[in-house]
Scaffold this active site. Sequence first.
Site: not given
Ligand code: GLU
Length: 441
Positions: A118, A158, A230-236
Site C-alpha cells: 500500500k 484507493d 461514501g459516494f466515491g468509486n467503490v460506493a458508485w
Molecule cells: N485499493 C484497492 C484495495 O484496497 C485496490 C488495490 C489494487 O487494485 O491493487 O484493495
Amino acid sequence: MARLQSKYPTETEYLQAVQEVLESIEDEYNRHPEFETAKIVERLVEPDRIFTFRVTWVDDNGEVQTNLGYRVQFNSAIGPYKGGLRFHSSVTPSMLKFLGFEQTFKNALTSLPMGGAKGGSDFSPRGKSDAEIMRFCQAFMLELWRCIGPDQDIPAGDVGVGGREIGYLNGMYQKLSREYHTGVLTGKGETWGGSVLRPEATGFGALYFAQHVLGRVGQTLEGKRICVSGFGNVAWGAVKKANQLGAKVVAISGPDGVCSIPDGITGEMNEYMLEMRSSNRDRVEDMAVKFPDRATFIPGKKSWSIPCDIALPCAFQNELDEEDAKTLKANGCWCCCEVSNMGCRPEAIHFFQNNGVIFAPGKAVNAGGVATSGLEMTQNAAHISWSGAEVDSKLHWIMQNIHEQCVKFGLRPDGTVDYLKGANVAGFMKVATAMLEQGVI
Ligand code: GLU
C-alpha cells in the site's frame, strides 16, 4: 501483540488490524507447530520494507507545497507487491501499514499470485484543481518510480486516487523510466491497457459476495433496502450493481452528512456521483441540491441512522462504531458487508456477531477490486483485452470462491458462518504456507 504495542504504541490502526487477524487465527495457528518454529507470525506482521519520500510541488497560486509520500511493500510470499495508493490528509505510516497488512491476506484470498502493498500521501485532493492534481501526481511519481515495476510492485487506486490520477502517474512513469509497457499500474484507462470493468469491480464484487451471503440464508437482494456510505468509486459501483439486482439504496453519505433517499437512488443519481467525485468538493449535499425531489440532506449524520436491511460501509476505516451498530440493529438491519477496508470498529463487529447480524469483513467483500487488477495484469502481460462478459464471469467466480473459503474456515457448529474468522484463516494459511515453503529469507 504486547511486543508490537510497546514497539509501535502510536500506530493504532496497524495494531487494530493485526489484533483482529491474530485473534481469528489463534486456533488454526496452534494446530501448526511448523509455523511457530519458523516464527511465521513474527515475520508476517512486519512489512518487508517502507519507502518514505518528500513530494514537493507548486500550487495554482505559485506557492511551493511539500507533502510526504510512502510505499509500504508488505509481503511478497505469493507474488509481486500489489495494492493501491491513498491520497488523503490523514495518511500516516500506521494507516498504510494496516492497509498493506490487510492487502496481503485479501490478495491471497483472490487466488491470484499477488503479494501485499500500500502507498500514498498526506496530500488532500479536496479543493484542488485538476492542474494541481496533475502536478502533485507527477511530483509523487518522480520518487515512486524507482520502487515499482511490473514484476516488482504494481500500485493502483484507493481513496483519493482514481482513473484520472492513475493516468497522470502512468504518464510520468513512462517519461522517467523510458519503458512503455502497460504493466506498472492498474486501474488504467481502457484505451491504454486498462481492463474493462475495473472501475466497477470493487462494488460489483461486493454485491456478488453479498448475494452468496444472502443465498446461504435463503434470501436475495431483490427489494432489500441498502444503506451505503461514501459516494466515491467503490460506493458508485456498489450502487450500480445493487440497482441492477433489484435492491433499493436509501442512503449515501460524505464527510458533511448523509443523503436520505427513501424511494431509492436512480441510475441518473448514481452517475452524478462521478461528477461529485471529480469536482473535488467532497460534499454529499450536492446530491440533494441536484435532486431535491428524491434526496434529503441531513448534516452531520451517518448513513447508519437511516433504517435498512443491509449496511454497506464503502468509505473509510472505522467509519461504523458500536453506537452505529446498535442503531442499525434497532432499525431492522440484519446484515453488514464491509466494503471499505476495516470499515467497522472491533466493538461494532462484536456487537453484530453477538446480536444475530451477519457480518462479513472488507478483505473478503472488497477483494473484487484488486482481483480485477490482477485480471488487468494478466491481460497486459498477454497483450490482449477481454470483453466485459469475460471479466465479469471471472469476477463472479473469484467472489464465489472467496465465499467458499470463508465458509470452509468459518463454519460454526450451529451451521452459521463466522466470515471474519473464515477470511482471516483462509488468507493466513495461504501466506503462511508460501512463506514456510520458501525458507527463512
Ligand atoms: N485499493 C484497492 C484495495 O484496497 C485496490 C488495490 C489494487 O487494485 O491493487 O484493495
